[in-house]
Design a protein around this motif. Sequence first.
Motif, PDB file in Angstrom:
ATOM      1  N   THR A   1      -0.413  -4.359   4.755  1.00 41.71           N
ATOM      2  CA  THR A   1      -0.503  -6.055   4.971  1.00 41.71           C
ATOM      3  C   THR A   1      -1.442  -6.501   5.946  1.00 41.71           C
ATOM      4  O   THR A   1      -2.080  -5.818   6.786  1.00 41.71           O
TER       5      THR A   1
ATOM      6  N   TYR B   1       0.644  -6.663   0.809  1.00 37.88           N
ATOM      7  CA  TYR B   1       1.318  -7.786   1.114  1.00 37.88           C
ATOM      8  C   TYR B   1       0.524  -8.632   2.098  1.00 37.88           C
ATOM      9  O   TYR B   1       0.358  -8.732   3.235  1.00 37.88           O
TER      10      TYR B   1
ATOM     11  N   ALA C   1       6.824  -5.296   5.798  1.00 38.63           N
ATOM     12  CA  ALA C   1       6.231  -4.739   4.606  1.00 38.63           C
ATOM     13  C   ALA C   1       6.710  -3.411   4.387  1.00 38.63           C
ATOM     14  O   ALA C   1       7.282  -3.109   3.203  1.00 38.63           O
TER      15      ALA C   1
END
Length: 192
Positions: free
Chosen positions: A8, A39, A95
């Motif tokens: 992420t 993400y 995430a």
Amino acid sequence: MKIQAITTCNFAGWCQTGERMADTFIQFWPFDTMPLTVYAEDFRVFLPGIEQAVLPQWLADFKARHRDNPDAHGMGTGSYSFKRDAVKFAHKVAAITDAAAKMDDGILIWLDADIVTHAPVEKEWLESLIPPDACLAWLDREGLYPECGFLMFRVRHPLFRPLMLDFKRRYLTDSLFALSETHDSYVLERAV
């Protein structure tokens, strides 16, 4: 065995390191059988084959609850300390726990968005990094919390779901603030 890699970052992180991480992942990992999901926090990823996911709502709720809490942003003592920046590192936890909830088998791999791969990664080598009876593999550091920039989880391990639930619960209930440090590595070590 299915292997799913995730990371992420926000748009600034993508521009700074994330896109390079994804490019080297595509170049050196067995990308055709091992996808990477990003993400992405406030942007769209436009790389062929890279999957994109949305961070769960509980993260937005956590950030809203602690918007005006200096300690939750690493500023509890007046000067910044990553060791207490729960909000920054909550993105990673969100995430991981979201991806964990979507998998029913295989290995889940977390990669920090600043990782750069320099040589081919073999699936067999990756599988050798997490013993068949292990729930989790991390880079251990003696006398210190683990380095969690690279994590592996065995999804079918009987302790995997309870671990993910406990990890997430600490953010949902804000109980992580009772710990001496609130970054993800320390919180994960306490959950383990």
